[in-house]
Design an enzyme around this catalytic site. Structure first.
Site, PDB file in Angstrom:
ATOM      1  N   LYS A   1      25.952  35.582  41.107  1.00  0.00           N
ATOM      2  CA  LYS A   1      26.620  35.789  42.389  1.00  0.00           C
ATOM      3  C   LYS A   1      26.248  37.158  42.941  1.00  0.00           C
ATOM      4  O   LYS A   1      26.335  38.176  42.237  1.00  0.00           O
ATOM      5  CB  LYS A   1      28.139  35.691  42.222  1.00  0.00           C
ATOM      6  CG  LYS A   1      28.628  34.315  41.807  1.00  0.00           C
ATOM      7  CD  LYS A   1      28.426  33.292  42.911  1.00  0.00           C
ATOM      8  CE  LYS A   1      29.015  31.944  42.528  1.00  0.00           C
ATOM      9  NZ  LYS A   1      28.954  30.965  43.630  1.00  0.00           N
TER      10      LYS A   1
ATOM     11  N   HIS B   1      26.060  20.968  43.602  1.00  0.00           N
ATOM     12  CA  HIS B   1      27.077  22.003  43.458  1.00  0.00           C
ATOM     13  C   HIS B   1      28.187  21.456  42.564  1.00  0.00           C
ATOM     14  O   HIS B   1      28.700  20.374  42.802  1.00  0.00           O
ATOM     15  CB  HIS B   1      27.653  22.363  44.843  1.00  0.00           C
ATOM     16  CG  HIS B   1      28.813  23.298  44.773  1.00  0.00           C
ATOM     17  ND1 HIS B   1      30.091  22.950  45.144  1.00  0.00           N
ATOM     18  CD2 HIS B   1      28.880  24.598  44.384  1.00  0.00           C
ATOM     19  CE1 HIS B   1      30.895  23.975  44.984  1.00  0.00           C
ATOM     20  NE2 HIS B   1      30.187  24.990  44.524  1.00  0.00           N
TER      21      HIS B   1
END
Length: 450
Positions: free
Chosen positions: A225, A350
């Site tokens: 991230k 996802h």
């Protein structure tokens, strides 16, 4: 054989929330304190068969999705399962295009999340009625039946029903080797990557430790991230690249944080760490912006098949990211899988949310066995928390998803978990309320003593 009847008698929906923000699980540049949550749907029939579905949320606002599910319930209760699956395209359109409620979308936002939760429960019920896990239900279907579940409205300029049947994916050529691919999946599983090592709220020490542990467990693909602070990202990416080595795979995910020019600058700085893709660099609605950025390998999550169609037509992405809850359940994901195959773009789902791993494994197994017939540049996301709340949790072996064997769509939660985490009356929230009251009392008492 199905039991007679199968009339939907009741639809219940509950707001289920898990306090993941306490340990920064799921944290990213845009969502710094997510409490992984779900609008959890249970469909009950007149013959005691139940279907379970959910849509994923981040805590606050789940109650709004619950209200939307209740608004859709009147379109479901009283329907017969046989009637629905014999015209699933029509039922999908009934939910997604109600003449009044479609004004809230159409086919996006809260009302589409609610639609996905309801449809996921219907698909779960259908698979249970057939005694098969959902992936196997899809694999065993006649191609014409698969295509009949898809609403082709708004996408025929990219994919027609005739193309879906005759030119791509679901044609006789894709049937060749089908049994071998199914056997391969049962033996080896579908390749996965992990996001659990590098949430943005984790310390450098924790990042390094988690990556080291994951390597020992056989993981070779890691998502990081990024997006909050450039120098921080450079440091974290360097640390992770040094930990996982030069030959393992790294991806980066900005979670829609940047403007277009900012994305180009940021990705250029991070290029030295050789990321396979940059996920969601800017607004998911900015097709032209993504096309500008697309000299990098882009990975996009869209909210419906129409957006995916335009991204594919504009060559604005290099990987397709489907989602079992953001899109309109299995029906709309089937449309995107087929479009991605036509445009020769790999699909990497996802699955970073409560229940998403359980759901997405079914769709990606179907994609490999019946549509893409390829594992090149393909993998499915995995996060390692909250699986203990499901009756049929995912099974990971050697960093691969092993095909589920239980009938259904794998998203039934234990009733004890639902009761404990139901907002606002579950034990988790009652304990939290009591603790807040105790803290207030301690502060008040201390102040009085002073």
């Amino acid at each position: 054989m199905w039991p007679s009847g199968q009339i939907f008698c009741y639809l219940t929906v509950k707001d289920v929330r898990f306090p993941t923000s306490v340990e920064q699980l799921g944290s990213d540049a845009m969502h710094t304190d997510p409490d992984y949550s779900a609008a959890y749907v249970v469909l009950e029939t007149d013959c005691n068969l139940r279907g379970f579905g959910l849509t994923f949320t981040l805590g606050k606002g789940t109650e709004i999705v619950v209200c939307a599910v209740k608004a859709l319930a009147g379109l479901v209760v009283g329907k017969c399962l046989r009637e629905i699956v014999s015209d699933f395209r029509g039922f999908y359109r009934l939910l997604s295009s109600d003449s009044q409620m479609r004004w809230l979308g159409p086919e996006k936002g809260v009302i589409h999340l609610a639609t996905a939760a309801v449809l996921n429960a219907v698909w779960d019920l259908w698979a249970r009625a057939e005694g098969k896990p959902l992936w196997k239900l899809l694999v065993d279907m006649d191609p014409k039946q698969i295509v009949s579940c898809i609403d082709f409205r708004y996408i025929t300029d990219a994919l027609t029903e005739e193309e879906a049947l005759g030119e791509i994916g679901l044609n006789p050529k894709s049937q060749e080797g089908k049994q071998q691919r199914e056997h391969q999946m049962l033996m080896e599983g579908y390749p996965a990557y992990t996001t659990s090592c590098a949430w943005i709220g984790y310390s450098d020490q924790l990042l390094q430790q988690l990556c080291t542990d994951a390597l020992r467990s056989g993981w070779t693909k890691f998502k990081v991230k990024v997006g909050a602070d450039l120098e921080d990202d450079v440091r974290r990416c360097r640390l992770i690249r040094e930990t996982i080595g030069p030959n393992n795979t790294m991806m980066i995910d900005a979670n829609q944080r940047w403007d277009v020019a900012e994305a180009i600058e940021w990705v250029s700085r991070l290029a030295e760490f050789k990321p396979l893709w940059i996920e969601e660099p800017t607004s998911p609605d900015d097709i032209l912006g993504h096309a500008t950025i697309s000299k990098a390998s882009l990975f996009i999550l869209c909210h419906n098949r129409v957006m995916f169609k335009q991204f594919l037509q504009a060559a604005a992405l290099q990987f397709v990211q489907i989602d079992a809850c953001r899109l309109g359940s299995v029906n709309e994901n089937l449309a995107v899988l087929l479009m991605a195959h036509k445009f020769k773009v790999p699909v990497c789902p996802h699955a970073g949310g409560v229940g998403l791993c359980e759901l997405m494994q079914h769709l990606i197994l179907f994609d490999y066995i019946c549509v893409s017939v390829s594992l090149s540049n393909r993998m499915c996301e995995f996060v390692d928390h909250l699986h203990e709340h499901f009756t049929s949790p995912v099974v990971i072996q050697n960093a691969c998803y092993m095909p589920p064997k239980d009938p259904g769509y794998s998203c039934e939660m234990f009733e004890s978990s639902v009761r404990r985490h139901q907002f606002p009356d579950g034990d988790v929230f009652q304990i939290k309320s009591i603790q807040i009251c105790i803290n207030i009392l301690i502060i008040f008492t201390h102040t009085e003593w002073l």
